[in-house]
Design a protein around this motif. Structure first.
Motif, mmCIF file in Angstrom:
data_model
loop_
_atom_site.group_PDB
_atom_site.id
_atom_site.type_symbol
_atom_site.label_atom_id
_atom_site.label_comp_id
_atom_site.label_asym_id
_atom_site.label_seq_id
_atom_site.Cartn_x
_atom_site.Cartn_y
_atom_site.Cartn_z
ATOM 1 N N LEU A 21 4.177 -33.169 -43.029
ATOM 2 C CA LEU A 21 5.269 -33.361 -42.327
ATOM 3 C C LEU A 21 5.470 -31.757 -41.660
ATOM 4 O O LEU A 21 6.141 -31.809 -40.560
ATOM 5 C CB LEU A 21 6.197 -34.119 -42.897
ATOM 6 N N CYS A 24 3.582 -30.752 -39.308
ATOM 7 C CA CYS A 24 3.575 -31.458 -37.837
ATOM 8 C C CYS A 24 4.869 -30.744 -37.206
ATOM 9 O O CYS A 24 5.147 -30.899 -35.997
ATOM 10 C CB CYS A 24 3.935 -32.839 -37.942
ATOM 11 N N TRP A 190 4.464 -39.059 -37.704
ATOM 12 C CA TRP A 190 5.082 -37.980 -37.210
ATOM 13 C C TRP A 190 5.405 -38.287 -35.840
ATOM 14 O O TRP A 190 6.438 -38.224 -35.087
ATOM 15 C CB TRP A 190 4.342 -36.796 -37.501
#
Length: 206
Positions: A21, A24, A190
């Motif tokens: 994450l 991202c 995401w």
């Protein structure tokens, strides 16, 4: 700002998901990392832990002997509650400071191992649960972290059940899959998070 709670049982692979994450673009607030910071040598947190559990939980250099403390608290729910009462308020205060420093349009992911146990789901706009079968968790703890099976089972038993975690989940990430599939799933999640952050008022749960 979209506030996301990320949790999962020990050995479920939550740390890998949080890493993906961050790749991202998420702002990560890691409760475990903060928990180490608030009991670092010289802190009031470490002094309070030593007062509660005795000098035997300190290493020779004055730092916290985590394996020794873990062996005490994870086999005794009452002792674990004492530790949590010391550490959790300190972690909460530091987490709020870091969240307030994030950009207004950020997706802030709070990596919180005990989110379920402490009833923290209402604090977040969304809750993501990283899920794995108990057999997978046990294998990872023994094979990758070097725990004994007894210690691994005790730590798993000290946490919420798989069912309790799934009950509070807005999004579930299955981590009984190869890394490539996990990466694809995190990218899907995401996209949902960024869409939500840019299109809906914070506080609305799916």
């Amino acid at each position: 700002m979209l506030k996301v709670g990320l949790t999962g049982g020990i050995g479920a692979g939550k740390s890998e998901v949080s890493r993906l994450l961050v790749e991202c673009g998420a702002v990560l607030i890691d409760a475990d990392r903060i928990a180490r910071e608030v009991v670092a040598p010289g802190t009031p947190g470490l002094a309070a832990v030593a007062d509660a559990f005795g000098p035997e939980v300190l290493a020779a250099d004055g730092s916290l002997d985590r394996p020794r403390l873990g062996a005490v608290v994870f086999a005794d729910p009452e002792r674990l509650a004492v530790l949590n009462a010391i550490v959790h308020p300190l972690v909460g205060a530091r987490s709020r400071e870091l969240e307030e420093a994030a950009a207004e349009d950020a997706v802030v992911v709070h990596d919180v191992p005990l989110l379920t146990e402490n009833g923290l789901a209402p604090l977040y706009d969304l809750v993501i649960v990283v899920d794995a079968r108990p057999e997978t968790q046990l294998d990872r703890l023994v094979r990758l972290r070097g725990m004994t099976e007894e210690d691994a089972r005790a730590r798993m038993a000290a946490q919420a059940t798989r069912e309790q975690r799934l009950e509070i989940a807005d999004i579930v990430i299955d981590n009984d899959v190869p890394l490539e599939r996990l990466q694809d799933r995190v990218r899907e999640v995401w996209a949902r998070l960024t869409d939500r952050a840019h299109s809906a008022p914070a506080g609305d749960r799916e």
